[in-house]
Scaffold this motif. Structure first.
Motif, short mmCIF file in Angstrom:
data_model
loop_
_atom_site.label_atom_id
_atom_site.label_comp_id
_atom_site.label_asym_id
_atom_site.label_seq_id
_atom_site.Cartn_x
_atom_site.Cartn_y
_atom_site.Cartn_z
N GLU A 98 -16.00 3.96 7.92
CA GLU A 98 -16.62 3.96 9.27
C GLU A 98 -18.04 3.52 9.19
OE1 GLU A 98 -14.46 8.10 10.92
OE2 GLU A 98 -16.28 8.43 9.72
N ARG A 99 -18.95 3.36 8.09
CA ARG A 99 -20.10 2.87 8.02
C ARG A 99 -19.95 1.59 8.18
NH1 ARG A 99 -21.81 5.41 3.87
NH2 ARG A 99 -21.48 3.56 2.37
N SER A 100 -19.10 0.92 7.57
CA SER A 100 -18.83 -0.59 7.56
C SER A 100 -18.38 -1.11 8.63
CB SER A 100 -17.94 -1.04 6.25
OG SER A 100 -18.49 -0.39 4.96
N THR A 101 -17.63 -0.34 9.30
CA THR A 101 -17.00 -1.10 10.52
C THR A 101 -17.50 -0.43 11.87
OG1 THR A 101 -15.29 0.88 10.60
CG2 THR A 101 -14.62 -1.37 9.22
N ARG A 102 -18.36 0.53 11.79
CA ARG A 102 -19.05 1.17 13.13
C ARG A 102 -17.69 1.55 14.08
NH1 ARG A 102 -23.99 -3.00 14.20
NH2 ARG A 102 -25.05 -2.71 12.05
N GLU A 103 -16.70 2.21 13.29
CA GLU A 103 -15.56 2.77 13.99
C GLU A 103 -15.23 4.17 13.70
OE1 GLU A 103 -14.13 1.14 16.75
OE2 GLU A 103 -14.59 -0.81 16.49
N THR A 104 -14.58 4.77 14.55
CA THR A 104 -14.54 6.40 13.98
C THR A 104 -12.68 6.48 13.66
OG1 THR A 104 -16.25 7.19 15.44
CG2 THR A 104 -14.61 8.86 14.88
N TYR A 105 -12.50 7.20 12.81
CA TYR A 105 -11.08 7.22 12.55
C TYR A 105 -10.67 8.83 12.47
CZ TYR A 105 -12.06 2.54 11.45
OH TYR A 105 -12.46 1.21 11.51
N ASN A 106 -9.53 9.28 12.55
CA ASN A 106 -9.35 10.78 12.32
C ASN A 106 -7.90 10.88 11.79
OD1 ASN A 106 -7.04 9.97 14.24
ND2 ASN A 106 -7.82 11.24 15.95
N SER A 107 -7.52 9.70 11.03
CA SER A 107 -6.25 9.95 10.12
C SER A 107 -6.20 8.78 9.19
CB SER A 107 -5.04 10.00 11.05
OG SER A 107 -4.97 8.97 11.82
N CYS A 108 -5.39 8.70 8.17
CA CYS A 108 -5.26 7.60 7.37
C CYS A 108 -3.63 7.62 6.81
CB CYS A 108 -6.00 8.07 6.02
SG CYS A 108 -5.97 6.55 4.82
N LEU A 109 -2.94 6.78 6.85
CA LEU A 109 -1.97 6.29 6.10
C LEU A 109 -1.93 5.63 4.87
CD1 LEU A 109 1.39 6.60 6.39
CD2 LEU A 109 1.20 4.53 7.43
N LEU A 110 -1.66 6.10 3.83
CA LEU A 110 -1.90 5.41 2.65
C LEU A 110 -0.40 4.99 1.95
CD1 LEU A 110 -3.35 8.54 2.15
CD2 LEU A 110 -4.28 7.53 0.30
N ASN A 111 -0.34 3.83 1.36
CA ASN A 111 0.70 3.28 0.85
C ASN A 111 0.41 3.10 -0.64
OD1 ASN A 111 2.56 2.32 3.14
ND2 ASN A 111 0.46 1.73 3.88
N LEU A 112 1.56 3.28 -1.50
CA LEU A 112 1.33 3.06 -2.98
C LEU A 112 2.43 1.95 -3.38
CD1 LEU A 112 0.59 3.43 -5.99
CD2 LEU A 112 2.09 5.52 -6.07
N TYR A 113 2.11 0.65 -3.79
CA TYR A 113 3.00 -0.25 -4.23
C TYR A 113 3.02 -0.36 -5.99
CZ TYR A 113 2.22 -1.63 0.49
OH TYR A 113 2.27 -1.77 1.94
N HIS A 114 3.88 0.10 -6.45
CA HIS A 114 4.18 -0.02 -7.95
C HIS A 114 3.86 -1.31 -8.61
CE1 HIS A 114 6.08 3.81 -6.56
NE2 HIS A 114 5.47 4.41 -7.49
N SER A 115 3.96 -2.21 -7.90
CA SER A 115 3.92 -3.82 -8.41
C SER A 115 4.02 -4.51 -7.45
CB SER A 115 5.03 -3.93 -9.65
OG SER A 115 6.26 -4.38 -8.87
N GLY A 116 3.98 -5.92 -7.54
CA GLY A 116 3.92 -6.93 -6.72
C GLY A 116 5.63 -7.12 -5.91
N GLU A 117 6.40 -6.65 -6.47
CA GLU A 117 7.84 -6.72 -6.12
C GLU A 117 7.96 -5.73 -4.83
OE1 GLU A 117 10.97 -7.23 -8.96
OE2 GLU A 117 9.70 -7.35 -10.67
N GLU A 118 7.09 -4.89 -4.65
CA GLU A 118 7.16 -4.01 -3.48
C GLU A 118 6.21 -4.51 -2.26
OE1 GLU A 118 6.45 0.05 -4.49
OE2 GLU A 118 7.68 0.11 -6.27
N GLY A 119 6.92 -4.77 -1.41
CA GLY A 119 5.75 -5.21 -0.27
C GLY A 119 6.21 -4.72 1.09
N MET A 120 5.84 -5.32 2.25
CA MET A 120 5.94 -4.76 3.60
C MET A 120 6.21 -5.91 4.19
SD MET A 120 5.83 -1.96 5.50
CE MET A 120 4.44 -0.93 5.06
N ALA A 121 7.45 -5.96 5.35
CA ALA A 121 8.13 -6.81 5.86
C ALA A 121 7.14 -6.87 7.17
CB ALA A 121 9.50 -6.50 6.50
N TRP A 122 7.32 -7.90 8.01
CA TRP A 122 6.59 -8.36 9.19
C TRP A 122 6.70 -7.13 10.04
CZ3 TRP A 122 3.20 -11.99 9.06
CH2 TRP A 122 3.33 -13.17 8.37
#
Length: 202
Positions: A98-122
């Motif tokens: 929030e300090r870096s972006t000067r924006e406010t957030y009320n939630s967070c979605l976290l992703n754990l990729y075990h290696s480069g073989e795991e990704g996210m599609a378009w």
């Protein structure tokens, strides 16, 4: 457009049109970023992500977790998640973001990729639960990974590498006009944790 070797300019829009994306570079120093990575790996309530595609339930290798100010419900890929209460480390990273972006957030979605073989599609983050045209701030911890944008109409692409401890901000009409993805690669054996801070409509 390839931005792989260019330094971070937080005030420079990476997108040539129809949206805003800013790469702040490393906002969390190396040793502190290492500590956060280990702590999140050990303490977050990780679960394999789920999606319903053409009526069939899919379970991914990638793991996710959802945290927030209250028990927000967030639905994507036809699966609804209920937010858990913030941890000490997540609140610290939220304050940095929030300090870096000067924006406010009320939630967070976290992703754990075990290696480069795991990704996210378009995809784009345009779910009705999210504040329309609200900011989404992405913190990267762990392995450096390529991240790409693609314009929905022109198909123009913009790519960059997200460093350990770095911050990428998307805002404005970006989700309306651009897709983004984390392409899989066999060249990265190490894991990565991604935190995407958002604002959920209350």
């Amino acid at each position: 457009m390839n931005l792989f070797d260019k330094p971070a300019y937080p005030s420079k829009n990476l997108l040539p049109q129809d949206g805003q994306a800013y790469y702040h570079g490393k906002v969390i120093p190396g040793v502190k970023a290492d500590d956060y990575f280990k702590s999140l790996w050990d303490t977050i309530a990780w679960k394999n992500d789920e999606a319903v595609i053409f009526g069939k339930k899919i379970v991914t290798k990638r793991k996710v977790a959802w945290y927030g100010d209250q028990e927000f419900e967030y639905t994507y890929s036809h699966i609804t998640k209920r937010a858990l209460p913030w941890t000490k480390e997540l609140l610290e990273i939220k304050r940095i973001t929030e300090r870096s972006t000067r924006e406010t957030y009320n939630s967070c979605l976290l992703n754990l990729y075990h290696s480069g073989e795991e990704g996210m599609a378009w995809h784009s983050d345009g779910e009705k639960d999210l504040k329309k045209h609200g900011a989404i701030a992405s913190i990267s911890l762990g392995a450096e990974r390529k991240f790409a944008f693609k314009h929905k109409e022109s198909k123009e692409t913009v790519s960059l590498y997200l460093e350990h401890g770095s911050l990428l901000l998307m805002k404005g009409t970006t989700q309306d006009h651009w897709l983004h993805r984390l392409p899989p690669t066999k060249k990265v054996p190490a894991p990565r944790i991604n935190l995407t801070f958002r604002y959920i409509n209350q």
